[in-house]
Design a protein around this motif. Sequence first.
Motif, PDB file in Angstrom:
ATOM      1  N   ALA A 323       0.833  -1.208   0.000  1.00 27.02           N
ATOM      2  CA  ALA A 323       0.000   0.000   0.000  1.00 27.02           C
ATOM      3  C   ALA A 323       0.866   1.257   0.000  1.00 27.02           C
ATOM      4  O   ALA A 323       0.558   2.244  -0.687  1.00 27.02           O
ATOM      5  CB  ALA A 323      -0.927  -0.002   1.217  1.00 27.02           C
ATOM      6  N   LEU A 324       1.956   1.235   0.756  1.00 31.75           N
ATOM      7  CA  LEU A 324       2.876   2.372   0.772  1.00 31.75           C
ATOM      8  C   LEU A 324       3.486   2.610  -0.603  1.00 31.75           C
ATOM      9  O   LEU A 324       3.586   3.749  -1.070  1.00 31.75           O
ATOM     10  CB  LEU A 324       3.989   2.132   1.802  1.00 31.75           C
ATOM     11  N   LEU A 325       3.889   1.543  -1.267  1.00 31.90           N
ATOM     12  CA  LEU A 325       4.516   1.669  -2.576  1.00 31.90           C
ATOM     13  C   LEU A 325       3.539   2.156  -3.638  1.00 31.90           C
ATOM     14  O   LEU A 325       3.894   2.963  -4.504  1.00 31.90           O
ATOM     15  CB  LEU A 325       5.129   0.320  -2.987  1.00 31.90           C
ATOM     16  N   VAL A 326       2.299   1.669  -3.579  1.00 27.30           N
ATOM     17  CA  VAL A 326       1.289   2.133  -4.533  1.00 27.30           C
ATOM     18  C   VAL A 326       1.026   3.624  -4.344  1.00 27.30           C
ATOM     19  O   VAL A 326       0.975   4.397  -5.315  1.00 27.30           O
ATOM     20  CB  VAL A 326      -0.025   1.337  -4.381  1.00 27.30           C
ATOM     21  N   GLY A 327       0.866   4.041  -3.095  1.00 27.96           N
ATOM     22  CA  GLY A 327       0.643   5.457  -2.820  1.00 27.96           C
ATOM     23  C   GLY A 327       1.805   6.310  -3.287  1.00 27.96           C
ATOM     24  O   GLY A 327       1.607   7.408  -3.833  1.00 27.96           O
ATOM     25  N   MET A 328       3.023   5.831  -3.092  1.00 28.24           N
ATOM     26  CA  MET A 328       4.207   6.566  -3.545  1.00 28.24           C
ATOM     27  C   MET A 328       4.215   6.697  -5.068  1.00 28.24           C
ATOM     28  O   MET A 328       4.492   7.774  -5.608  1.00 28.24           O
ATOM     29  CB  MET A 328       5.470   5.843  -3.079  1.00 28.24           C
ATOM     30  N   GLY A 329       3.889   5.617  -5.762  1.00 29.12           N
ATOM     31  CA  GLY A 329       3.877   5.646  -7.217  1.00 29.12           C
ATOM     32  C   GLY A 329       2.850   6.619  -7.773  1.00 29.12           C
ATOM     33  O   GLY A 329       3.125   7.383  -8.707  1.00 29.12           O
ATOM     34  N   VAL A 330       1.643   6.609  -7.185  1.00 25.35           N
ATOM     35  CA  VAL A 330       0.591   7.519  -7.644  1.00 25.35           C
ATOM     36  C   VAL A 330       0.981   8.971  -7.374  1.00 25.35           C
ATOM     37  O   VAL A 330       0.762   9.864  -8.208  1.00 25.35           O
ATOM     38  CB  VAL A 330      -0.748   7.184  -6.960  1.00 25.35           C
ATOM     39  N   ALA A 331       1.609   9.227  -6.222  1.00 23.46           N
ATOM     40  CA  ALA A 331       2.022  10.592  -5.886  1.00 23.46           C
ATOM     41  C   ALA A 331       3.084  11.100  -6.856  1.00 23.46           C
ATOM     42  O   ALA A 331       3.019  12.243  -7.324  1.00 23.46           O
ATOM     43  CB  ALA A 331       2.556  10.633  -4.455  1.00 23.46           C
ATOM     44  N   ILE A 332       4.058  10.262  -7.182  1.00 25.50           N
ATOM     45  CA  ILE A 332       5.104  10.667  -8.123  1.00 25.50           C
ATOM     46  C   ILE A 332       4.513  10.932  -9.504  1.00 25.50           C
ATOM     47  O   ILE A 332       4.890  11.885 -10.195  1.00 25.50           O
ATOM     48  CB  ILE A 332       6.212   9.598  -8.187  1.00 25.50           C
ATOM     49  N   ALA A 333       3.566  10.104  -9.914  1.00 25.55           N
ATOM     50  CA  ALA A 333       2.908  10.319 -11.207  1.00 25.55           C
ATOM     51  C   ALA A 333       2.163  11.647 -11.224  1.00 25.55           C
ATOM     52  O   ALA A 333       2.160  12.371 -12.233  1.00 25.55           O
ATOM     53  CB  ALA A 333       1.947   9.169 -11.500  1.00 25.55           C
ATOM     54  N   SER A 334       1.536  12.006 -10.105  1.00 26.62           N
ATOM     55  CA  SER A 334       0.804  13.270 -10.038  1.00 26.62           C
ATOM     56  C   SER A 334       1.754  14.457 -10.103  1.00 26.62           C
ATOM     57  O   SER A 334       1.446  15.490 -10.712  1.00 26.62           O
ATOM     58  CB  SER A 334      -0.033  13.337  -8.762  1.00 26.62           C
ATOM     59  N   LEU A 335       2.926  14.330  -9.479  1.00 24.69           N
ATOM     60  CA  LEU A 335       3.905  15.406  -9.519  1.00 24.69           C
ATOM     61  C   LEU A 335       4.449  15.596 -10.930  1.00 24.69           C
ATOM     62  O   LEU A 335       4.732  16.719 -11.357  1.00 24.69           O
ATOM     63  CB  LEU A 335       5.062  15.111  -8.558  1.00 24.69           C
ATOM     64  N   ALA A 336       4.586  14.511 -11.656  1.00 30.04           N
ATOM     65  CA  ALA A 336       5.074  14.593 -13.029  1.00 30.04           C
ATOM     66  C   ALA A 336       4.109  15.377 -13.910  1.00 30.04           C
ATOM     67  O   ALA A 336       4.513  16.032 -14.871  1.00 30.04           O
ATOM     68  CB  ALA A 336       5.283  13.190 -13.595  1.00 30.04           C
ATOM     69  N   GLN A 337       2.800  15.332 -13.552  1.00 28.34           N
ATOM     70  CA  GLN A 337       1.799  16.078 -14.310  1.00 28.34           C
ATOM     71  C   GLN A 337       1.643  17.503 -13.813  1.00 28.34           C
ATOM     72  O   GLN A 337       0.874  18.279 -14.366  1.00 28.34           O
ATOM     73  CB  GLN A 337       0.448  15.368 -14.221  1.00 28.34           C
ATOM     74  N   GLU A 338       2.351  17.828 -12.724  1.00 28.14           N
ATOM     75  CA  GLU A 338       2.316  19.174 -12.151  1.00 28.14           C
ATOM     76  C   GLU A 338       0.895  19.602 -11.807  1.00 28.14           C
ATOM     77  O   GLU A 338       0.451  20.710 -12.115  1.00 28.14           O
ATOM     78  CB  GLU A 338       2.957  20.191 -13.098  1.00 28.14           C
ATOM     79  N   GLY A 339       0.139  18.688 -11.177  1.00 28.91           N
ATOM     80  CA  GLY A 339      -1.217  19.021 -10.771  1.00 28.91           C
ATOM     81  C   GLY A 339      -1.234  19.868  -9.515  1.00 28.91           C
ATOM     82  O   GLY A 339      -0.242  19.999  -8.810  1.00 28.91           O
ATOM     83  N   SER A 340      -2.364  20.479  -9.231  1.00 24.39           N
ATOM     84  CA  SER A 340      -2.515  21.283  -8.029  1.00 24.39           C
ATOM     85  C   SER A 340      -2.518  20.405  -6.803  1.00 24.39           C
ATOM     86  O   SER A 340      -3.226  19.411  -6.732  1.00 24.39           O
ATOM     87  CB  SER A 340      -3.823  22.073  -8.093  1.00 24.39           C
TER      88      SER A 340
END
Length: 434
Positions: A323-340
């Motif tokens: 669960a920690l790794l999935v959350g980390m992956g989704v967060a990094i993907a969101s940062l790559a898109q430069e979302g709010s």
Amino acid sequence: MKNIFKSVGPAIIVAAVVLGPGSILTSSKVGANLGIAALPVVVIAAILMIAMVALSARLGAVYEKSLCDELASRLGRWVSVAIGLTLFTLVAFFQSSNNVALLGGIEPMLGDGQLSFGPRCAIIVTANVLIIGFLYLLPNLYKSVESVMKILMALMGTAFLVNFVVIFAKPRGFEPIVPTGDTDWLALLGMIGTTFSIGGAFYQAYLVKEKGWGLGEVKEALTDSVVSITMLGGMTAIILLTSWRVFYGHPDPVEMKSVADVARQLEPSFGVSAKFIFCGGILAGALSSFLVNAMIGGTVMSDSLGLGARLQDKWPLHMTALALLVGMGVAIASLAQEGSTVALITIAQACTVIGLPALAASLIYLGTRKDLVGERKVPQAMIVVAVIGFCVSCVLACLTANKVYAKLNAPPAAEVQVDDASESPPSEADTDEE
């Protein structure tokens, strides 16, 4: 009074994970947008949460087996697996908002600019590696987590109470005007979902067993639930009132597109200390929610598969790490898109109410079995309030699904107005949350 504080234990962990960064940020946004009118919503959500946590705690104390094992033996293993998958999915995507909020608490302390993609990823990866290390290396995980959560709750309470007193002690500095913009109902739903967190309440039964409480400790379990969740509601109210005082009705409204926007706007009127205190509260909230949130999904998922429900078992730990790794992956993907940042967390928190009616229904089902007689019988009043909570969760699920769908399908110009919500990975990947 001494006996009351001695009884505080498992539910303080639930309160700590519920009062995470998302709850802090959505409460701030609601205070700025709706003002003091939203305060009764916090009170109602806290009352419903007390009832659900108390019910779960009692079930953990009176049943010999875990909740998913009880469901599997009575309704079939497929039911418990469905519950486990639901909660694991919600938790894993909720975890992404914890990662993003951790950055939000750190960045304003490092300057006015935003860190580049590389350093932001490095912070997130380092935090997750350290948390996973603690997960496997701590000898008595439950006892350690309970102690740390008590400390972090105290730090959060102190930080936000100090901010509250300082900000209300000074003149407002402007004549408030009634906001004329659209009401951010999604943020309100998110605040309700993070205060009335059925996923957190469901996990209370597992924490009670980790504590070693049984039928003889049902009174302690009730006291623990009432005191801890009251603290949760009180801190949420303080955050909302602080934001109301600073932002509501401001003639030059601030667009809260990031955690830094919220923190930095405290500085001009109330000094640099307010910004750092707020960021300190965000960090404490992120840390308190980081590990325990993943533990909820990991433990229940393992239990639903019949692989163990105690923290000393290997599979709950493995599932927690996943669960920690999935959350980390989704967060990094969101940062790559430069979302709010706030848009991501707001939608992630609002989605916590989707899928949770099944968890509430499971608790009510187990609390109304005919074999619960005598001292094991659940009080009728507790069941009644829990049923009301279930109905509320169903309404919230429908409203949230509609709001998230509308936000994701808004035209490009409107997307900018609502903090680029279409770039939120949790809502793209799934509309479910913890």
